[in-house]
Enzyme design. Structure first.
Site, PDB file in Angstrom:
ATOM      1  N   LYS A 280      24.513  54.273  -5.883  1.00 36.78           N
ATOM      2  CA  LYS A 280      25.928  54.266  -5.504  1.00 36.78           C
ATOM      3  C   LYS A 280      26.194  55.062  -4.233  1.00 36.78           C
ATOM      4  O   LYS A 280      27.165  54.794  -3.527  1.00 36.78           O
ATOM      5  CB  LYS A 280      26.789  54.793  -6.649  1.00 36.78           C
ATOM      6  CG  LYS A 280      26.897  53.799  -7.791  1.00 36.78           C
ATOM      7  CD  LYS A 280      28.113  54.073  -8.640  1.00 36.78           C
ATOM      8  CE  LYS A 280      28.299  52.961  -9.654  1.00 36.78           C
ATOM      9  NZ  LYS A 280      29.436  53.184 -10.536  1.00 36.78           N
TER      10      LYS A 280
ATOM     11  N   LYS B 292      22.425  44.590  -9.475  1.00 38.26           N
ATOM     12  CA  LYS B 292      23.213  44.428 -10.697  1.00 38.26           C
ATOM     13  C   LYS B 292      24.602  43.873 -10.387  1.00 38.26           C
ATOM     14  O   LYS B 292      25.202  44.240  -9.387  1.00 38.26           O
ATOM     15  CB  LYS B 292      23.335  45.817 -11.335  1.00 38.26           C
ATOM     16  CG  LYS B 292      24.160  45.911 -12.552  1.00 38.26           C
ATOM     17  CD  LYS B 292      24.230  47.355 -13.032  1.00 38.26           C
ATOM     18  CE  LYS B 292      25.483  48.061 -12.546  1.00 38.26           C
ATOM     19  NZ  LYS B 292      26.728  47.530 -13.060  1.00 38.26           N
TER      20      LYS B 292
ATOM     21  N   LYS C 247      31.501  45.693 -11.089  1.00 34.92           N
ATOM     22  CA  LYS C 247      32.933  45.633 -10.795  1.00 34.92           C
ATOM     23  C   LYS C 247      33.201  46.104  -9.388  1.00 34.92           C
ATOM     24  O   LYS C 247      34.108  45.642  -8.727  1.00 34.92           O
ATOM     25  CB  LYS C 247      33.675  46.603 -11.728  1.00 34.92           C
ATOM     26  CG  LYS C 247      33.965  46.088 -13.078  1.00 34.92           C
ATOM     27  CD  LYS C 247      34.834  47.094 -13.803  1.00 34.92           C
ATOM     28  CE  LYS C 247      34.067  47.813 -14.883  1.00 34.92           C
ATOM     29  NZ  LYS C 247      33.651  49.154 -14.555  1.00 34.92           N
TER      30      LYS C 247
HETATM   31  P1  ATP Z   1      30.902  50.106 -11.471  1.00 37.90           P
HETATM   32  O1  ATP Z   1      30.328  49.212 -10.424  1.00 37.90           O
HETATM   33  O2  ATP Z   1      32.229  50.665 -11.107  1.00 37.90           O
HETATM   34  O3  ATP Z   1      29.930  51.156 -11.952  1.00 37.90           O
HETATM   35  P2  ATP Z   1      30.143  48.459 -13.676  1.00 37.90           P
HETATM   36  O4  ATP Z   1      30.328  46.983 -13.604  1.00 37.90           O
HETATM   37  O5  ATP Z   1      28.781  49.019 -13.508  1.00 37.90           O
HETATM   38  O6  ATP Z   1      31.192  49.142 -12.704  1.00 37.90           O
HETATM   39  P3  ATP Z   1      30.693  50.324 -15.823  1.00 37.90           P
HETATM   40  O7  ATP Z   1      32.102  50.667 -16.165  1.00 37.90           O
HETATM   41  O8  ATP Z   1      29.923  51.304 -15.001  1.00 37.90           O
HETATM   42  O9  ATP Z   1      30.715  48.899 -15.094  1.00 37.90           O
HETATM   43  O10 ATP Z   1      29.884  50.033 -17.142  1.00 37.90           O
HETATM   44  C1  ATP Z   1      30.479  49.561 -18.339  1.00 37.90           C
HETATM   45  C2  ATP Z   1      29.398  49.035 -19.257  1.00 37.90           C
HETATM   46  O11 ATP Z   1      28.924  47.768 -18.774  1.00 37.90           O
HETATM   47  C3  ATP Z   1      28.172  49.941 -19.344  1.00 37.90           C
HETATM   48  O12 ATP Z   1      27.702  49.944 -20.678  1.00 37.90           O
HETATM   49  C4  ATP Z   1      27.164  49.257 -18.456  1.00 37.90           C
HETATM   50  O13 ATP Z   1      25.837  49.543 -18.848  1.00 37.90           O
HETATM   51  C5  ATP Z   1      27.499  47.797 -18.673  1.00 37.90           C
HETATM   52  N1  ATP Z   1      27.148  46.972 -17.506  1.00 37.90           N
HETATM   53  C6  ATP Z   1      27.628  47.144 -16.258  1.00 37.90           C
HETATM   54  N2  ATP Z   1      27.132  46.211 -15.435  1.00 37.90           N
HETATM   55  C7  ATP Z   1      26.297  45.449 -16.179  1.00 37.90           C
HETATM   56  C8  ATP Z   1      25.471  44.311 -15.880  1.00 37.90           C
HETATM   57  N3  ATP Z   1      25.427  43.802 -14.652  1.00 37.90           N
HETATM   58  N4  ATP Z   1      24.744  43.764 -16.879  1.00 37.90           N
HETATM   59  C9  ATP Z   1      24.808  44.291 -18.139  1.00 37.90           C
HETATM   60  N5  ATP Z   1      25.555  45.352 -18.481  1.00 37.90           N
HETATM   61  C10 ATP Z   1      26.310  45.933 -17.523  1.00 37.90           C
HETATM   62 MG    MG Z   2      28.490  51.154 -13.539  1.00 40.95          MG
END
Ligand code: ATP
Ligand code: MG
Length: 334
Positions: free
Chosen positions: A113, A196, A199
């Site tokens: 990040k 990955k 969001k």
């Molecule tokens: P950010 O980019 O802001 O970190 P994010 O999409 O990674 O957002 P988080 O809020 O950090 O989302 O994570 C919420 C949950 O979703 C966590 O349990 C994380 O492991 C899971 N998660 C996030 N992205 C993925 C993905 N691409 N595939 C599977 N699980 C995911």
């Molecule tokens: Mg995340």
């Protein structure tokens, strides 16, 4: 009894990655009699990255609406937002003092990040795994259903819990376990199969949002990166083909099949057929959730009330735990 704790950041639209990697699992656990579930919209984590600061309130409400729409029952489970329960922050300070700098420096997600520009990243981004440990341990959480990307942070939470227990000669905190669905549930970006799906990715084309309409989903899948070979019939043929692996994984996860079975259907085909079927399936799964999010967001008072009640229940659970920690340490309370 398992005490389940998990969180999601209100950093933008909830993605299909969040749904398949985490939320779907939360809903399943919530319906198991042996589980006591606490789900948190971790708004304090969201401000570790500057760009999320402006839209935080709306994003918190929308994230809660997505969770309810995807099947989280705020009566059966506790659903709340982190900043309304001060115990997280109070415990985080203590745990931070038991965490070694070297442990935090090893966190892969910070490196990802911070985009190689570590000196300009916020100190909060570097320190947030400590807060995440506090989120879990403030409830003596035993099981943490997360996506594969969070595994290292749960290992850190175990080290921190162990460190507290050792420092004070107690068996106070359980060592929380990550509950990760199979590795194949790590959903990758539609633009780059090695990254990955997130969001917070700057490109909306990289992800499918739970709030995307049918046309947008179809368009994003149509434009998703592929390669110029046909799909293999066996998983061995996916090695080195991250985009093919990702699209077939998403298809398999959405249709509740294994990747092996999905490849039996598509082996030898080009990407056209897979993309068409995948778009149809994603639209079908997301449509009812999106419609429910829309309905709930027109009643913000309801969402706010759910989070208020959830926060009161979360406070009632975490207050005595954190108080015991403060008493053990010897913080004077007059
Ligand atoms: P950010 O980019 O802001 O970190 P994010 O999409 O990674 O957002 P988080 O809020 O950090 O989302 O994570 C919420 C949950 O979703 C966590 O349990 C994380 O492991 C899971 N998660 C996030 N992205 C993925 C993905 N691409 N595939 C599977 N699980 C995911
Ligand atoms: Mg995340």
């Amino acid at each position: 009894m398992k005490r389940i704790f998990s969180g999601i950041q209100p950093t933008g639209n909830v993605t299909l990655g969040n749904y398949l990697g985490a939320i779907k699992n939360w809903v399943a656990l919530q319906n198991e009699a042996s589980c006591d579930c606490i789900f948190c919209v971790v708004d304090q984590h969201a401000i570790t990255v500057q760009k999320n600061i402006g839209a935080l309130k709306r994003s918190t409400q929308e994230t809660a609406a997505c969770l309810i729409s995807a099947g989280i029952d705020p009566v059966n489970s506790i659903l709340f937002n982190q900043s309304q329960v001060e115990e997280h922050m109070k415990l985080a300070w203590v745990l931070g003092c038991l965490t070694r700098v070297g442990w935090l420096n090893r966190m892969i997600q910070f490196k990802d990040k911070a985009n190689q520009d570590k000196d300009n990243a916020s100190a909060g981004l570097w320190w947030y795994p400590v807060m995440m440990a506090a989120d879990i341990l403030a409830y003596k959480g035993t099981h943490v259903p997360v996506g594969d990307d969070q595994k290292q942070h749960i290992e850190l939470a175990r080290d921190i819990a162990r460190s507290y227990n050792f420092a004070f000669g107690v068996e106070f905190f359980p060592l929380p376990q990550a509950q990760i669905l199979s590795k194949s549930f790590r959903i990758m970006s539609l633009c780059d199969g090695k990254k990955k799906m997130s969001k917070s990715d700057s490109s909306d084309m990289s992800r499918i949002n739970i709030t995307d309409n049918a046309d947008t989903i179809a368009h994003k899948i149509k434009k998703a990166k592929t390669d110029s070979y046909s799909l293999p019939s066996e998983t061995g043929g996916l090695v080195g083909r991250a985009e093919a692996q990702n699209l077939i994984t998403i298809y398999a996860a959405l249709s509740n099949k294994s990747v092996e079975v999905a490849l039996l259907e598509y082996g030898g085909c080009g990407f056209g057929r897979l993309k068409r079927d995948l778009a149809e399936l994603a639209i079908e799964v997301i449509r009812p959730i999106r419609m429910e999010v829309h309905r709930l967001m027109s009643d913000i008072k309801y969402i706010d009330n759910v989070l208020k009640k959830g926060s009161a229940r979360a406070s009632a659970l975490s207050k005595p735990i954190v108080k015991e920690v403060y008493d053990t340490i010897g913080f004077l309370s007059t």
